[in-house]
Design a protein around this motif. Sequence first.
Motif, mmCIF file in Angstrom:
data_model
loop_
_atom_site.group_PDB
_atom_site.id
_atom_site.type_symbol
_atom_site.label_atom_id
_atom_site.label_comp_id
_atom_site.label_asym_id
_atom_site.label_seq_id
_atom_site.Cartn_x
_atom_site.Cartn_y
_atom_site.Cartn_z
ATOM 1 N N MET A 205 1.195 -0.891 -0.054
ATOM 2 C CA MET A 205 0.394 0.056 -0.069
ATOM 3 C C MET A 205 0.346 1.437 -0.075
ATOM 4 N N ALA A 206 -0.084 2.021 -0.602
ATOM 5 C CA ALA A 206 1.399 3.845 -0.901
ATOM 6 C C ALA A 206 1.091 4.515 0.189
ATOM 7 N N ALA A 207 2.645 5.177 0.459
ATOM 8 C CA ALA A 207 2.243 5.894 1.467
ATOM 9 C C ALA A 207 1.708 6.985 1.108
ATOM 10 N N SER A 208 1.105 7.612 2.318
ATOM 11 C CA SER A 208 0.221 9.044 1.838
ATOM 12 C C SER A 208 0.231 10.083 2.374
ATOM 13 N N ASP A 209 0.465 11.293 1.792
ATOM 14 C CA ASP A 209 0.347 12.489 2.322
ATOM 15 C C ASP A 209 -0.940 13.736 2.349
ATOM 16 N N ALA A 210 -0.883 14.212 3.118
ATOM 17 C CA ALA A 210 -2.326 15.632 3.242
ATOM 18 C C ALA A 210 -1.204 17.113 2.833
ATOM 19 N N ILE A 211 -2.086 17.372 1.825
ATOM 20 C CA ILE A 211 -1.228 18.597 1.867
ATOM 21 C C ILE A 211 -2.063 20.298 1.254
ATOM 22 N N ASP A 212 -2.075 21.188 2.211
ATOM 23 C CA ASP A 212 -3.217 21.584 1.402
ATOM 24 C C ASP A 212 -2.458 22.853 0.897
ATOM 25 N N ILE A 213 -2.876 23.638 -0.569
ATOM 26 C CA ILE A 213 -2.555 24.686 -0.541
ATOM 27 C C ILE A 213 -3.271 26.094 -1.160
ATOM 28 N N THR A 214 -2.757 27.165 -0.386
ATOM 29 C CA THR A 214 -3.593 28.205 -0.123
ATOM 30 C C THR A 214 -3.136 29.529 -0.966
ATOM 31 N N VAL A 215 -4.176 29.548 -2.514
ATOM 32 C CA VAL A 215 -3.853 29.322 -3.838
ATOM 33 C C VAL A 215 -4.109 31.935 -2.759
ATOM 34 N N ARG A 292 10.843 14.875 -4.233
ATOM 35 C CA ARG A 292 10.286 14.703 -5.362
ATOM 36 C C ARG A 292 9.130 15.535 -6.173
ATOM 37 N N VAL A 293 8.470 14.855 -5.268
ATOM 38 C CA VAL A 293 6.542 14.802 -5.488
ATOM 39 C C VAL A 293 6.353 16.359 -5.064
ATOM 40 N N LEU A 294 6.775 16.027 -4.050
ATOM 41 C CA LEU A 294 6.578 16.670 -2.799
ATOM 42 C C LEU A 294 7.460 18.698 -2.797
ATOM 43 N N ALA A 295 8.320 18.379 -3.144
ATOM 44 C CA ALA A 295 8.942 19.653 -3.511
ATOM 45 C C ALA A 295 8.138 19.690 -5.311
ATOM 46 N N ALA A 296 8.123 19.575 -5.626
ATOM 47 C CA ALA A 296 7.517 20.111 -7.654
ATOM 48 C C ALA A 296 6.704 20.034 -7.121
ATOM 49 N N ILE A 297 5.736 20.251 -6.508
ATOM 50 C CA ILE A 297 3.924 21.123 -6.043
ATOM 51 C C ILE A 297 4.447 22.151 -5.983
ATOM 52 N N GLU A 298 5.565 22.519 -4.690
ATOM 53 C CA GLU A 298 5.494 23.897 -4.321
ATOM 54 C C GLU A 298 6.348 25.078 -5.093
ATOM 55 N N PRO A 316 1.786 31.120 -3.113
ATOM 56 C CA PRO A 316 0.556 29.914 -2.300
ATOM 57 C C PRO A 316 1.599 29.700 -0.929
ATOM 58 N N VAL A 317 0.693 29.502 0.009
ATOM 59 C CA VAL A 317 1.129 29.153 0.931
ATOM 60 C C VAL A 317 1.274 27.498 0.819
ATOM 61 N N ILE A 318 2.017 26.163 1.387
ATOM 62 C CA ILE A 318 1.977 25.161 1.508
ATOM 63 C C ILE A 318 2.214 24.397 2.088
ATOM 64 N N THR A 319 0.707 23.708 3.297
ATOM 65 C CA THR A 319 0.883 23.062 4.138
ATOM 66 C C THR A 319 0.881 21.444 3.983
#
Length: 426
Positions: A205-215, A292-298, A316-319
């Motif tokens: 099963m995959a790793a899971s991350d919860a991310i919020d972006i406030t634009v 790498r994907v977390l950095a690319a999201i930011e 944008p604020v990335i949490t």
Amino acid sequence: MRYLLILSILATSAFGQSLDERVRRELPSLVETYKKLHAAPELSTQEKNSSALLASRLRELGYEVTEKFGQYAEPGLTSYGVVAVMKNGDGPVVLVRTDMDALPVAEQTGLPYASANAGVMHACGHDIHMTTLLGTAKMLADLKSQWRGTAILIGQPSEEIARGAAAMLRAGLYEKFPRPAYAVALHDWALLPAGKVSYRPGFIMAASDAIDITVRGQGGHGATPEKTKDPVVVAADLVLALQRIVSRETSALDPVVLTVGSIHGGTKRNIIPDEVKLLITLRTYKSEVRERVLAAIERTAKGVAATAGIPADLAPVITIHPGEATPATYNDPALVERLAGAVRREIGASEVVEGDQVMVSEDFGRFSDNRKIPTAMLFLGAGDPAAITSGAAPALHSSKFAPPPEVTLRTGVRTLTAMVLELMRR
Ligand SMILES: [Zn+2]
Ligand SMILES: [Zn+2]
């Protein structure tokens, strides 16, 4: 001669009874327990009655039970973790885990034992897991002459929000109770026919991350967008741009899912708001891909905003929420092969199949203590075979998920008991 015959009949009934016969005898009461649990689901962090039922039944079976075990990072929350210990001489310590929480889903199965708690449902089958654990607890208590060591059965809260395993470990599960040599669990699977079990060595099963972006933008009148920096348009761009991280920046051989499950901004059609909020779930397997994907999201979020002319001080604020993250679930290959062999012998080789990796996530992997303790989770079939074949079977988390109780529980208890006995056999 006659004595011998009577003796042999006695021996068969007392000792020679197969595990399946024992499970069948318990089945009516297990089904009753299952229906009771199914009708009374409780959300994550609120598993008060489910854990109390589990604890009292385990105590009746002779286990030493600790209740309300666990410590959430957030103050003020009670952890309803259950730890039940049965010591049976020298031998390995084996941890067996069930989760207990339900989901905010309005049940639509129409079953007579459907949820009586409006808007809450055991749509992930954690009621199947609890009942299977209780059935296994009964088998282990009855079959003490066949195993040795220490069985630790745990009821874990808050699996669905990925906090319960961490809460139990934070409270000292491995310090206050014997540290296990192995940890095992079952998860039901809606798209596997009831009666079957599937397994897979390695990552399951995959790793899971919860991310919020406030634009953030600069709001104003909907009729004069040129005098604003419109965060709605930036957010719309961003939803699509984020998918390019998956399709253009990630190898097709590395599974990644990025889903924007919620997007909110604005109050009225003719007002350009100051901000828009995106809620994202990210699923990955390899930790280097995840980083790498977390950095690319930011980078993508900031880049899209900059292209729209949003000043750097309004970037944008990335949490990223570490409390809601789970590592990928990894099955120790040697352990899972050994357990699959034991399950084959118990339920038949044709009923045990090799499964696929999935992108859903679990916090069971935390009990491996960063892979220092071999762990294995097998999947328990919980679907109607005809519905699976026709493609109509509801998946886990569906409001229509309705596992057939008898076959699912009978197979579950046989499987989980066979797994534990394999590891603790005298
Ligand atoms: Zn679930
Ligand atoms: Zn689940």
